[in-house]
Design a protein around this motif. Structure first.
Motif, PDB file in Angstrom:
ATOM      1  N   THR A 182      46.322 -33.600 -25.835  1.00 24.28           N
ATOM      2  CA  THR A 182      46.888 -32.827 -24.741  1.00 24.28           C
ATOM      3  C   THR A 182      47.061 -31.379 -25.185  1.00 24.28           C
ATOM      4  OG1 THR A 182      49.107 -33.428 -25.496  1.00 24.28           O
ATOM      5  CG2 THR A 182      48.118 -34.804 -23.793  1.00 24.28           C
ATOM      6  N   THR A 183      47.032 -30.453 -24.207  1.00 18.82           N
ATOM      7  CA  THR A 183      47.119 -29.035 -24.501  1.00 18.82           C
ATOM      8  C   THR A 183      48.524 -28.548 -24.233  1.00 18.82           C
ATOM      9  OG1 THR A 183      44.835 -28.824 -23.792  1.00 18.82           O
ATOM     10  CG2 THR A 183      46.098 -26.799 -23.989  1.00 18.82           C
ATOM     11  N   ALA A 185      51.622 -26.054 -23.418  1.00 20.23           N
ATOM     12  CA  ALA A 185      51.804 -24.891 -22.563  1.00 20.23           C
ATOM     13  C   ALA A 185      52.310 -23.721 -23.411  1.00 20.23           C
ATOM     14  CB  ALA A 185      52.791 -25.220 -21.462  1.00 20.23           C
ATOM     15  N   PRO A 186      52.033 -22.444 -23.005  1.00 20.62           N
ATOM     16  CA  PRO A 186      51.198 -22.076 -21.874  1.00 20.62           C
ATOM     17  C   PRO A 186      49.720 -22.330 -22.170  1.00 20.62           C
ATOM     18  CG  PRO A 186      51.845 -20.113 -23.066  1.00 20.62           C
ATOM     19  CD  PRO A 186      52.561 -21.263 -23.726  1.00 20.62           C
ATOM     20  N   THR A 187      49.009 -22.730 -21.157  1.00 24.76           N
ATOM     21  CA  THR A 187      47.618 -23.116 -21.349  1.00 24.76           C
ATOM     22  C   THR A 187      46.703 -21.900 -21.285  1.00 24.76           C
ATOM     23  OG1 THR A 187      48.100 -25.215 -20.272  1.00 24.76           O
ATOM     24  CG2 THR A 187      45.778 -24.612 -20.508  1.00 24.76           C
ATOM     25  N   ASP A 224      40.184 -22.163 -24.697  1.00 23.12           N
ATOM     26  CA  ASP A 224      40.752 -22.577 -25.980  1.00 23.12           C
ATOM     27  C   ASP A 224      39.615 -22.674 -27.001  1.00 23.12           C
ATOM     28  OD1 ASP A 224      41.930 -23.820 -28.163  1.00 23.12           O
ATOM     29  OD2 ASP A 224      43.226 -25.091 -26.915  1.00 23.12           O
ATOM     30  N   ALA A 232      40.419 -24.740 -20.954  1.00 21.11           N
ATOM     31  CA  ALA A 232      41.679 -25.487 -20.965  1.00 21.11           C
ATOM     32  C   ALA A 232      42.459 -25.364 -19.665  1.00 21.11           C
ATOM     33  CB  ALA A 232      42.535 -25.014 -22.143  1.00 21.11           C
ATOM     34  N   ARG A 233      42.534 -24.155 -19.109  1.00 18.52           N
ATOM     35  CA  ARG A 233      43.322 -24.011 -17.880  1.00 18.52           C
ATOM     36  C   ARG A 233      42.631 -24.703 -16.711  1.00 18.52           C
ATOM     37  NH1 ARG A 233      45.720 -18.177 -16.675  1.00 18.52           N
ATOM     38  NH2 ARG A 233      46.357 -18.557 -18.847  1.00 18.52           N
ATOM     39  N   ASP A 272      40.720 -27.351 -16.993  1.00 21.21           N
ATOM     40  CA  ASP A 272      40.951 -28.778 -17.250  1.00 21.21           C
ATOM     41  C   ASP A 272      42.314 -29.192 -16.709  1.00 21.21           C
ATOM     42  OD1 ASP A 272      40.408 -31.370 -18.684  1.00 21.21           O
ATOM     43  OD2 ASP A 272      42.156 -30.723 -19.822  1.00 21.21           O
ATOM     44  N   GLN A 273      43.322 -28.343 -16.925  1.00 20.97           N
ATOM     45  CA  GLN A 273      44.670 -28.633 -16.432  1.00 20.97           C
ATOM     46  C   GLN A 273      44.706 -28.656 -14.905  1.00 20.97           C
ATOM     47  OE1 GLN A 273      47.894 -25.585 -16.838  1.00 20.97           O
ATOM     48  NE2 GLN A 273      48.800 -27.116 -18.206  1.00 20.97           N
ATOM     49  N   THR A 323      41.882 -20.938 -10.531  1.00 19.77           N
ATOM     50  CA  THR A 323      41.574 -21.142 -11.947  1.00 19.77           C
ATOM     51  C   THR A 323      40.076 -21.042 -12.211  1.00 19.77           C
ATOM     52  OG1 THR A 323      43.507 -22.586 -12.131  1.00 19.77           O
ATOM     53  CG2 THR A 323      41.912 -22.678 -13.917  1.00 19.77           C
TER      54      THR A 323
END
Length: 246
Positions: A139-140, A142-144, A148, A210-211, A213-214, A235
Motif C-alpha cells: 500500500t502507498t 499518504a500523501p500520495t 512514485d 500512484a495517485r 492507482d489510488q 487525476t
C-alpha cells in the motif's frame, strides 16, 4: 502432450492489457524462461493445446471470456499443466474462487518482478498450494505522489530503463483506458466500468502512477459516486501533466 519440456522452461502468458503484458513477460523471461504471449481466450486455447509449456500464467479476466473458463476447457481436454491466475482484484473471495477453480496460485497485480518470479518458481517446483496467500502490492502511504519513481524502480528490479519504456506504453494507452471508464460511467454500465478499472489498476501500479492507482481504487469501491469519478478525471489530467521526461 503438455508438460515442462526443456531445462529453460517455456511459459504461456495470457494477458490482454499491454503494459501489464510487457511487465509480466519481461519479469518472467529474466528467470530465465521462454515466454509466449496471448491476448485472448481463443488464442491462448490453441497455443496451450499445442503443448510444450511448463506453466500457464492466465489473466482472470479477458476480452472474450474468463481465465477460469479457459482453464476448465483445457482440463476437459486432459491437459494437466499447472496454472497461475493473475488478477487486479485483491479480495479474499476472488482468490478463493480462483483456487477452487483449479489454479495452483493467485498473483495480485501490481506486484514486483521478484514476487512474480517467486510465484512462478513455486509453481514450477510444485510448491504452490491451494492455501497459499495471494501476492499483493504494497500500500502507498499518504500523501500520495503522482508518480512514485522508487516504487516503480523496485518493482522492476532496479532498472530505470525498463521503467521508462513501460511508462511510455502506459501513457500511450491511457487516453483509451480513460474513455472506456468514462463511457461506461455515462452509460450506467457498472460491469463495463469495473472491467475497465480492473485493467487500469494493474498497469498504473506497475509504472508507479500512484495517485491514479489510488483514484482507480476509490472509484472501484464507489462506482456510482460522481465525486469519485470526477477525482479520477482530475487525476488522469495530473498524471499526463506531470509525466516524467523520457
Amino acid at each position: 502432450m503438455d508438460g515442462p519440456g526443456m531445462m529453460t522452461p517455456r511459459l504461456l502468458l495470457v494477458e490482454d492489457e499491454p503494459t501489464s503484458r510487457l511487465f509480466l513477460k519481461a519479469a518472467a523471461a529474466a528467470l530465465p524462461a521462454q515466454v509466449d504471449t496471448a491476448e485472448r481466450v481463443s488464442e491462448a486455447y490453441g497455443m496451450a493445446r499445442r503443448g510444450g509449456y511448463a506453466l500457464w500464467l492466465i489473466d482472470a479476466n479477458l476480452p472474450d471470456g474468463s481465465g477460469a473458463e479457459l482453464l476448465a476447457r483445457l482440463r476437459a481436454d486432459g491437459l494437466t499443466t499447472p496454472a497461475i491466475a493473475h488478477t487486479a482484484t485483491c479480495e479474499d473471495e476472488e482468490r478463493e474462487r480462483l483456487l477452487a477453480q483449479g489454479f495452483a496460485g493467485v498473483a495480485v497485480k501490481p506486484l514486483s518482478a521478484a514476487a512474480w518470479q517467486d510465484a512462478i518458481r513455486g509453481a514450477l517446483g510444485g510448491a504452490a498450494a491451494s492455501g497459499a496467500p495471494a501476492v499483493a502490492a504494497d500500500t502507498t502511504a499518504a500523501p500520495t505522489p503522482i508518480w512514485d519513481d522508487d516504487a516503480a524502480t523496485r518493482a522492476l528490479g532496479g532498472n530505470p530503463t525498463h521503467v521508462g519504456a513501460l511508462r511510455e506504453l502506459f501513457l500511450a494507452e491511457l487516453p483509451a483506458a480513460r474513455e472506456q471508464v468514462l463511457g461506461a460511467a455515462r452509460a450506467g454500465d457498472l460491469d463495463g466500468l469495473r472491467s475497465a478499472l480492473h485493467k487500469l489498476r494493474a498497469s498504473a501500479g506497475f509504472v508507479g502512477a500512484a495517485r491514479l492507482d489510488q483514484a482507480v481504487r476509490a472509484l472501484q469501491g464507489r462506482p456510482e459516486d460522481h465525486g469519485a469519478l470526477q477525482r479520477f478525471v482530475e487525476t488522469t489530467d495530473q498524471t499526463f501533466a506531470q509525466a516524467p521526461s523520457p
